[in-house]
Design an enzyme around this catalytic site. Structure first.
Site, mmCIF file in Angstrom:
data_model
loop_
_atom_site.group_PDB
_atom_site.id
_atom_site.type_symbol
_atom_site.label_atom_id
_atom_site.label_comp_id
_atom_site.label_asym_id
_atom_site.label_seq_id
_atom_site.Cartn_x
_atom_site.Cartn_y
_atom_site.Cartn_z
ATOM 1 N N LYS A 88 36.484 51.252 63.647
ATOM 2 C CA LYS A 88 37.308 51.281 62.435
ATOM 3 C C LYS A 88 36.575 51.746 61.199
ATOM 4 C CE LYS A 88 40.994 49.013 61.986
ATOM 5 N NZ LYS A 88 42.226 49.543 61.471
ATOM 6 N N GLU A 93 43.203 50.365 49.138
ATOM 7 C CA GLU A 93 44.198 49.304 49.362
ATOM 8 C C GLU A 93 44.111 48.238 48.274
ATOM 9 O OE1 GLU A 93 43.752 47.822 53.388
ATOM 10 O OE2 GLU A 93 43.850 49.849 54.183
ATOM 11 N N LYS A 146 46.152 35.295 26.544
ATOM 12 C CA LYS A 146 44.841 35.923 26.671
ATOM 13 C C LYS A 146 44.352 36.148 28.096
ATOM 14 C CE LYS A 146 43.762 32.994 23.441
ATOM 15 N NZ LYS A 146 45.050 32.987 22.704
ATOM 16 N N THR A 198 58.668 66.127 50.298
ATOM 17 C CA THR A 198 59.673 65.308 49.622
ATOM 18 C C THR A 198 60.206 64.405 50.725
ATOM 19 O OG1 THR A 198 61.508 66.817 50.072
ATOM 20 C CG2 THR A 198 60.333 67.163 48.000
ATOM 21 N N HIS A 199 60.510 63.184 50.386
ATOM 22 C CA HIS A 199 60.942 62.182 51.387
ATOM 23 C C HIS A 199 59.881 62.001 52.479
ATOM 24 C CE1 HIS A 199 65.010 62.687 49.638
ATOM 25 N NE2 HIS A 199 64.673 63.974 49.621
ATOM 26 N N SER A 224 35.416 47.039 60.619
ATOM 27 C CA SER A 224 36.125 45.867 61.107
ATOM 28 C C SER A 224 35.127 44.956 61.814
ATOM 29 C CB SER A 224 37.217 46.306 62.082
ATOM 30 O OG SER A 224 37.501 45.272 63.000
ATOM 31 N N SER A 249 41.733 25.651 25.478
ATOM 32 C CA SER A 249 41.655 27.044 25.940
ATOM 33 C C SER A 249 40.219 27.543 25.981
ATOM 34 C CB SER A 249 42.484 27.951 25.019
ATOM 35 O OG SER A 249 42.130 27.749 23.666
ATOM 36 N N TYR A 275 53.935 30.998 14.905
ATOM 37 C CA TYR A 275 53.083 30.639 16.031
ATOM 38 C C TYR A 275 53.683 29.499 16.853
ATOM 39 C CZ TYR A 275 49.196 29.080 18.875
ATOM 40 O OH TYR A 275 48.417 28.729 19.950
HETATM 41 N N1 ARG Z 1 43.871 28.154 21.139
HETATM 42 C C1 ARG Z 1 44.986 28.633 20.366
HETATM 43 C C2 ARG Z 1 45.556 29.902 21.029
HETATM 44 O O1 ARG Z 1 44.894 30.449 21.837
HETATM 45 C C3 ARG Z 1 44.544 28.947 18.981
HETATM 46 C C4 ARG Z 1 45.578 28.814 17.938
HETATM 47 C C5 ARG Z 1 45.971 27.399 17.810
HETATM 48 N N2 ARG Z 1 46.855 27.175 16.715
HETATM 49 C C6 ARG Z 1 47.594 26.074 16.618
HETATM 50 N N3 ARG Z 1 48.334 25.954 15.608
HETATM 51 N N4 ARG Z 1 47.576 25.170 17.573
HETATM 52 O O2 ARG Z 1 46.671 30.285 20.763
#
Ligand code: ARG
Length: 461
Positions: free
Chosen positions: A284, A291, A326, A156-157, A278, A24, A318
């Site tokens: 234009k 948009e 993320k 409205t509408h 354009s 990651s 986890y």
């Molecule tokens: N890169 C992982 C994440 O973003 C970090 C946590 C990893 N933990 C594990 N037990 N593999 O979630």
């Protein structure tokens, strides 16, 4: 043995492309400074609690501080072999200060570490969202003040309904952004809970001080259940959900900006710096930015659905699925900040065609309710009044005569209660100004609301 930080029980090595699939670092490096902050607080706590010696704690903190400076100077290079930001930082620290770096991960897991980094990342950025929203709301108030008495058609509408003022219309959006503001403000509460110290899932046997770490990092509270601490992504979902509602508001307004700048409406004109041309049609002037904001609303909803779906059915605690949390949030943070700023800019440079707005309320039948209300105040049951006016409107449409242009005798033929004073009542300005009920469109109401809203913004400091 594998060369991974966690490689002790492994004999075989994964292929590079498999490692890359699991990594990651290409996106979680955005949390690099939060990762260092979290580690510094943790290392200080380990020293304070005597879990490691004070010298070791200092060495680690100094090493992390040096890494922080290198990060700021853009000197840090991450390696995909180290999977994520947490292991990259640990390996950089080891290069810098040697084996003592290995003590940093005492009483900690990447599970509480990633949760901490992510909370901090969101917590650090929510104030920017509040800031840009305040700027947008302030811009709306300036424009609403300028147009407190600019009469236009209310719809409205998407059909002419009753006259309103453009100021009143703008204040409707002010209210929406006010609720958005309050939602993001609340979002801070859940982003400001410290998971650090939950360790992998069950807490730790070491005598840690979670409150100390939370204070060091500026968190307002700590999680009280270790399983929840490492599993919770509500703060991220709340952010995406708040962002979705905000983008929906922007998108509705974008739609109106686009529609109202058409040749047919011609209510407004966007400034050149927020329009595009354009490549083929020289005449234009396109509302591209409005948009785009409307378009980015889809992307925002998608991110919310994506994370909701990722989290659905995840057993505690986890799971690696959560690594997918993320990118959505990083992306939507940028999207929201940029979209709100673009809107403030667009409103700032807007030209409003007041005469055109007013004119559309003068050759239509948006004053039909005025006549029905007038008859109702003269004792005609409203249903009956509605039917009488409906008949008059039909005649008006056929003869292309708005109600206020009809002869008194013709009006009286439909309802003898009608007198000369009806003509003033049928004027769109009168229709607007008689709507003094709380929240109504009367100019005096709009002005009062502007003052009330200005105080709300002033109280934010
Ligand atoms: N890169 C992982 C994440 O973003 C970090 C946590 C990893 N933990 C594990 N037990 N593999 O979630």
């Amino acid at each position: 043995m594998s060369d991974k930080l966690w490689g002790g029980r492994f004999t075989a090595k994964a292929a590079e492309w498999v490692d890359e699939f699991g990594a990651s670092i290409h996106f979680d490096q955005k949390m690099a400074s939060e990762d260092l902050e979290g580690s510094i607080a943790h290392a200080k706590m380990l020293g304070k609690q005597g879990i490691i010696s004070n010298e070791e704690s200092k060495e680690i903190v100094n090493g992390l501080t040096a890494l922080y400076e290198e990060l700021e100077a853009g000197k840090i290079v991450f390696d995909v072999k180290n999977e994520d930001i947490h292991m990259n930082m640990e390996s950089l620290l080891t290069e810098k200060i040697g084996p003592v770096a290995g003590k940093l991960h005492t009483a900690r897991s990447r599970n509480d570490q990633v949760a901490t980094d992510f909370h901090l990342w969101v917590k650090h950025r929510l104030p920017h969202v509040l800031e840009v929203l305040t700027e947008l709301q302030a811009e709306l108030l300036v424009l609403a003040d300028e147009h407190a008495d600019t009469v236009m058609s209310g719809y409205t509408h998407l059909q002419h309904a009753q006259p309103i003022t453009y100021g009143h219309y703008l204040l409707a959006y002010f209210e929406m952004f006010q609720r958005d503001y309050e939602r993001f403000e609340f979002n801070q509460k859940h982003a400001s809970i410290s998971p650090l110290g939950a360790a992998a899932l069950a807490g730790t046997t070491f005598p840690i001080d979670r409150e100390f770490v939370a204070d060091e990092l500026g968190f307002d509270a700590i999680y009280h259940n270790s399983l929840d601490a490492v599993s919770d992504r509500d703060f991220a979902l709340e952010f995406l959900s708040n962002a979705s509602i905000l983008m929906m508001h922007l998108s509705r307004m974008a739609e109106e900006l686009i529609l109202w700048s058409t040749y047919e409406f011609n209510y407004i004109e966007l400034s050149d710096d927020f329009s595009t041309g354009s490549s083929i049609m020289p005449q234009k002037k396109n509302a591209d930015f409005a948009e785009l904001v409307r378009g980015k609303t889809g992307r925002t909803y998608g991110s919310l659905m994506s994370l909701l779906t990722t989290m659905k059915s995840l057993p505690l605690a986890y799971n690696k699925d959560m690594q997918e949390d993320k990118e959505q949030v990083f992306d939507i943070m940028d999207t929201v900040l940029a979209s709100v700023k673009v809107f403030t800019g667009m409103l700032n440079g807007l030209t409003v065609h007041k005469e055109r707005m007013l004119a559309t309320t003068q050759d239509d039948f948006s004053n039909a309710t005025e006549l029905a209300d007038y008859l109702a105040t003269k004792g005609v049951p409203f249903r009956e009044a509605h039917a009488i006016v409906g008949q008059l409107v039909l005649i008006g449409i056929q003869s292309k005569t708005p109600l206020q242009k009809m002869n008194l005798s013709d009006l009286q033929a439909a309802a003898p209660q009608i007198e000369e004073d009806i003509y003033d009542k049928l004027a769109s300005e009168t229709a607007v100004n008689r709507r003094t009920s709380i929240g109504g469109t009367a100019v005096e109401n709009v002005k009062k609301e502007i003052l009330r809203n200005q105080k709300i913004l002033e109280a934010r400091g």
